[in-house]
Write a protein that holds these residues in place. Structure first.
Motif, PDB file in Angstrom:
ATOM      1  N   THR A  17       0.818  -1.213   0.000  1.00 46.50           N
ATOM      2  CA  THR A  17       0.000   0.000   0.000  1.00 46.50           C
ATOM      3  C   THR A  17       0.856   1.269   0.000  1.00 46.50           C
ATOM      4  OG1 THR A  17      -0.159   0.080   2.435  1.00 46.50           O
ATOM      5  CG2 THR A  17      -1.864  -1.163   1.262  1.00 46.50           C
TER       6      THR A  17
ATOM      7  N   GLU B  45      -0.597   5.142  -4.336  1.00 42.91           N
ATOM      8  CA  GLU B  45      -2.043   5.345  -4.392  1.00 42.91           C
ATOM      9  C   GLU B  45      -2.803   4.055  -4.687  1.00 42.91           C
ATOM     10  OE1 GLU B  45      -0.405   7.472  -8.146  1.00 42.91           O
ATOM     11  OE2 GLU B  45       0.350   6.787  -6.209  1.00 42.91           O
TER      12      GLU B  45
ATOM     13  N   CYS C 261      -3.894   0.346  -3.727  1.00 43.76           N
ATOM     14  CA  CYS C 261      -4.043  -0.586  -2.612  1.00 43.76           C
ATOM     15  C   CYS C 261      -4.074  -1.988  -3.205  1.00 43.76           C
ATOM     16  CB  CYS C 261      -5.336  -0.312  -1.849  1.00 43.76           C
ATOM     17  SG  CYS C 261      -5.564  -1.363  -0.383  1.00 43.76           S
TER      18      CYS C 261
ATOM     19  N   PRO D 231      -6.808   6.142  -3.573  1.00 45.27           N
ATOM     20  CA  PRO D 231      -6.185   7.070  -2.624  1.00 45.27           C
ATOM     21  C   PRO D 231      -7.084   7.310  -1.409  1.00 45.27           C
ATOM     22  CG  PRO D 231      -6.029   7.902  -4.878  1.00 45.27           C
ATOM     23  CD  PRO D 231      -6.948   6.720  -4.920  1.00 45.27           C
ATOM     24  N   ARG D 232      -6.468   7.274  -0.251  1.00 45.94           N
ATOM     25  CA  ARG D 232      -7.142   7.554   1.022  1.00 45.94           C
ATOM     26  C   ARG D 232      -8.141   6.473   1.441  1.00 45.94           C
ATOM     27  NH1 ARG D 232      -6.595  12.049  -1.808  1.00 45.94           N
ATOM     28  NH2 ARG D 232      -8.668  11.874  -2.712  1.00 45.94           N
ATOM     29  N   ARG D 233      -8.167   5.323   0.740  1.00 41.20           N
ATOM     30  CA  ARG D 233      -9.080   4.247   1.140  1.00 41.20           C
ATOM     31  C   ARG D 233      -8.327   2.975   1.554  1.00 41.20           C
ATOM     32  NH1 ARG D 233     -12.931   2.373  -2.883  1.00 41.20           N
ATOM     33  NH2 ARG D 233     -14.008   1.502  -1.064  1.00 41.20           N
ATOM     34  N   HIS D 234      -7.015   3.054   1.622  1.00 39.58           N
ATOM     35  CA  HIS D 234      -6.222   1.862   1.929  1.00 39.58           C
ATOM     36  C   HIS D 234      -6.637   1.217   3.254  1.00 39.58           C
ATOM     37  CE1 HIS D 234      -4.037   3.793  -1.212  1.00 39.58           C
ATOM     38  NE2 HIS D 234      -2.963   3.028  -1.144  1.00 39.58           N
TER      39      HIS D 234
ATOM     40  N   GLU E 229      -9.369   1.358   4.783  1.00 38.30           N
ATOM     41  CA  GLU E 229     -10.718   0.802   4.684  1.00 38.30           C
ATOM     42  C   GLU E 229     -10.727  -0.542   3.964  1.00 38.30           C
ATOM     43  OE1 GLU E 229     -14.664   1.813   1.945  1.00 38.30           O
ATOM     44  OE2 GLU E 229     -13.242   3.411   2.430  1.00 38.30           O
TER      45      GLU E 229
ATOM     46  N   ALA F   6       4.503   6.664  -0.212  1.00 38.14           N
ATOM     47  CA  ALA F   6       3.792   7.571   0.692  1.00 38.14           C
ATOM     48  C   ALA F   6       3.929   7.059   2.116  1.00 38.14           C
ATOM     49  CB  ALA F   6       2.330   7.646   0.289  1.00 38.14           C
TER      50      ALA F   6
ATOM     51  N   THR G 175       2.324   7.390   4.860  1.00 40.08           N
ATOM     52  CA  THR G 175       1.135   6.838   5.528  1.00 40.08           C
ATOM     53  C   THR G 175       0.823   5.443   4.996  1.00 40.08           C
ATOM     54  OG1 THR G 175      -0.240   8.031   3.929  1.00 40.08           O
ATOM     55  CG2 THR G 175       0.104   9.067   6.070  1.00 40.08           C
ATOM     56  N   GLY G 176       0.982   5.250   3.701  1.00 36.83           N
ATOM     57  CA  GLY G 176       0.752   3.939   3.103  1.00 36.83           C
ATOM     58  C   GLY G 176       1.766   2.914   3.549  1.00 36.83           C
TER      59      GLY G 176
END
Length: 236
Positions: free
Chosen positions: A8, A11, A13, A31-34, A36, A67, A69-70
């Motif tokens: 991840t 962008e 997943c 993006p931003r749903r990893h 979840e 990234a 955060t990923g």
């Protein structure tokens, strides 16, 4: 051998299950749903294959760069599963995973690059040997203008080739036979690399896995955040 792979760092997943040579994968540019998606996908792949978590021999994780955060999410999830099961981790470079997705044959050279934002790219170069990308230059984060390669016949892969108005692709295109500037790392490729690494005994205890951030300022920020949490707890 059964192995669950989590990637991840970009962008994309991506989760894959290697089960005795058969690979199942979930992949989505999300993006931003990893956070979840990643755990439900792990459970869904295991259910589809009829494999329980207890049957897994190892967990594979893309340790970055990418990234932050990923990268942190992938490592945290992989550590949690591995520690809960008492299984080892196989940690692979996300750039090596990306290079494994290039349409390259043994002896070919691959430059893998990921857009690092801030006018920089994460990159490393590889030579394909026995189907495995072997690193020939170390992972680094630099401006596209700082990257040079010798000779021609290269394969380029990754969003780093489209970063900064495609500067890297434009400058080096005469030395490349193919460039896929839209490619992102896949957990299916991670699972294949990790299965080979596992067979060679290249495993690590879950608590010893280190993320590859490459940027010192990201690492400093994380240290500062941890220090702030400690200060907050001690002042309660």
């Amino acid at each position: 051998m059964k192995l669950l792979a989590i990637e991840t760092a970009t962008e994309a997943c991506s989760v894959a299950l290697w089960s005795d040579g058969e690979v199942r994968e979930r992949f989505e540019i999300a993006p931003r749903r990893h956070a979840e998606l990643v755990l439900p996908w792990c459970d869904a792949l295991l259910a589809e294959a009829g494999v329980s978590r207890a049957q897994l021999d190892a967990i594979a994780v893309g340790r970055g760069p990418g990234a932050f955060t990923g990268v942190r999410l992938a490592i945290a999830v992989a550590q949690g599963i591995a520690l809960g099961l008492g299984r080892p981790l196989v940690a692979m470079s996300t750039l090596q995973v990306l290079a494994a997705g290039a349409n390259a044959r043994d002896g070919d050279r691959v430059l893998a690059a990921i857009d690092a934002r801030m006018h920089e790219v994460y990159w490393a170069s590889y030579c394909i040997r026995d189907g495995i990308p072997q690193e020939t230059s170390p992972e680094a984060v630099v401006a596209p203008a700082a990257i040079d390669v010798e000779g021609d016949g290269w394969h380029g892969i990754g969003t780093g080739f489209s970063a900064g108005d495609s500067e890297l692709a434009k400058r080096l295109k005469q030395q490349f036979v193919a460039i896929d500037a839209a490619a992102l790392p896949h957990a299916a490729d991670l699972s294949r690399l990790a299965a080979t690494a596992f067979a060679r005994g290249e495993i690590v205890s879950p608590d010893l896995v280190e993320p590859a951030y490459l940027r010192n300022n990201v690492a400093l920020t994380l240290v500062e955040q941890q220090a702030a949490r400690v200060r907050k707890e001690t002042t309660r």
